[in-house]
Design an enzyme around this catalytic site. Structure first.
Site, short mmCIF file in Angstrom:
data_model
loop_
_atom_site.label_atom_id
_atom_site.label_comp_id
_atom_site.label_asym_id
_atom_site.label_seq_id
_atom_site.Cartn_x
_atom_site.Cartn_y
_atom_site.Cartn_z
N LYS A 1 0.71 -1.19 0.02
CA LYS A 1 0.12 -0.20 0.04
C LYS A 1 1.00 1.19 -0.27
O LYS A 1 0.53 2.38 -0.71
CB LYS A 1 -1.08 0.01 1.19
CG LYS A 1 -2.14 -1.10 1.04
CD LYS A 1 -2.70 -1.50 2.47
CE LYS A 1 -3.76 -2.69 1.97
NZ LYS A 1 -4.54 -3.05 3.15
N GLN B 1 -5.16 -2.30 9.13
CA GLN B 1 -5.08 -3.56 8.48
C GLN B 1 -5.37 -4.58 9.29
O GLN B 1 -5.43 -4.62 10.58
CB GLN B 1 -3.40 -3.69 8.28
CG GLN B 1 -3.01 -5.22 7.52
CD GLN B 1 -3.53 -5.07 6.11
OE1 GLN B 1 -3.60 -3.82 5.22
NE2 GLN B 1 -3.86 -6.15 5.45
N ASP C 1 -11.57 1.76 3.29
CA ASP C 1 -11.74 0.55 2.97
C ASP C 1 -13.28 0.30 2.50
O ASP C 1 -13.49 -0.63 2.18
CB ASP C 1 -11.51 -0.45 4.17
CG ASP C 1 -10.12 -0.95 4.29
OD1 ASP C 1 -9.70 -1.26 3.35
OD2 ASP C 1 -9.56 -1.31 5.20
#
Ligand code: GUN
Length: 281
Positions: free
Chosen positions: A51, A95, A118
């Site tokens: 990322k 995460q 997300d």
């Protein structure tokens, strides 16, 4: 035909890079994504690095915050609340998975819905299912982009999704439905699963079991999207949920692992970060 998520994501990231290069002049700064990693799980650490690397390529500012797995839930929620308040931060990603003493649900609902790159926040999920504007979850969004890129007609086709997770199975089923496919959601306990999957024109597999989908489960000419990221128990190599060697000859279109859905997820994360940034202006 093999859909290279790697190639498509590279193209899309090039376009985003050109777009982001115009932002300092237009808006006085570039988008800023904060990624939080709790603990030192090697797979999570590698995703987080991916990322950061993609952010760097696109020109997005990336801050990766590493916390030991001894961090308390309250400390982590406090950190998220401070980032919510920080106007220089456009996107926040924690995460997953998290250590068992930290509630993932609490973490997800604490991230401001406007910084939820997300697309996991309950308000974003609700907006998706109510056909309201929302931040789309990255993997499902990436899958639809891949299908369109490959010229796959979705409308009127029968899609079968194996897997019912909040991250992939349920939202990808909803996006396929919105594209006017007729969608069946199946799972590991579906009775006579092969008879269900053989009906699929488009088969999306997100179950997390190496070589779960065998050739007898796929009809000739089907489109097969493999979301699995597993370690092959024999070779230790990365592999998908689909027995690629056996299924590839039957499929009209298939995604490889690695190099299929994975790169598209990161690409859509970049897109979502830009989207959250632009909404501020
Ligand atoms: N862990 C595995 N996939 C994802 C993802 O898309 N987002 C986050 N935050 N964690 C993950």
């Amino acid at each position: 035909m093999i859909i290279s998520g790697k190639e498509l994501s590279a193209r899309l990231k090039e376009d985003m890079r050109a777009e982001v290069a115009t932002f300092p002049e237009k808006y006085g700064r570039v988008p800023h994504l904060v990624v939080i990693l709790v603990g030192d799980d090697p797979a999570s650490a590698s995703y987080v690095k991916g990322k950061a690397k993609a952010s760097e390529f696109v020109g997005i500012r990336n801050t990766t915050i590493l916390k030991p797995d001894t961090i308390t839930e309250e400390e982590l929620l406090g950190l998220i609340r401070r980032l919510n308040e920080d106007d220089s931060v456009d996107g926040i990603l924690v995460q997953l998975p998290l250590p068992p003493h930290i509630s993932e649900a609490k973490v997800i609902e604490t991230i401001s819905k406007d910084k939820d790159v997300d697309g996991f926040h309950p308000l974003n999920v609700a907006a998706l299912w109510q056909k309201q504007p929302c931040i789309l979850p990255c993997t499902p969004k990436g899958i639809i982009k891949m299908l369109k890129f490959a010229g796959v007609e979705i409308k009127g086709r029968r899609a079968v999704v194996i897997g019912r997770s909040n991250i992939v199975g349920l939202p990808v089923a909803k996006l396929l439905l919105d594209e006017n496919a007729t969608v069946t959601i199946a799972h590991s306990r579906t009775a006579d699963l092969p008879s269900v999957t053989r009906e699929a024109d488009i088969l999306v597999v997100a179950i997390g079991r190496p070589r779960f989908v065998t050739a007898d489960m796929v009809s000739d000419g089907a489109v097969v999207i493999d979301v699995g990221v597993n370690r092959d128990p024999e070779t230790g190599k990365l592999c998908g949920d689909v027995d690629y060697a056996a299924v590839e000859p039957k499929a009209s279109v298939i995604t490889p692992v690695p190099g299929g859905v994975g790169p598209m997820t990161i690409c859509c994360l970049m897109e979502n970060t830009i989207e959250c940034f632009l909404k501020k202006f």
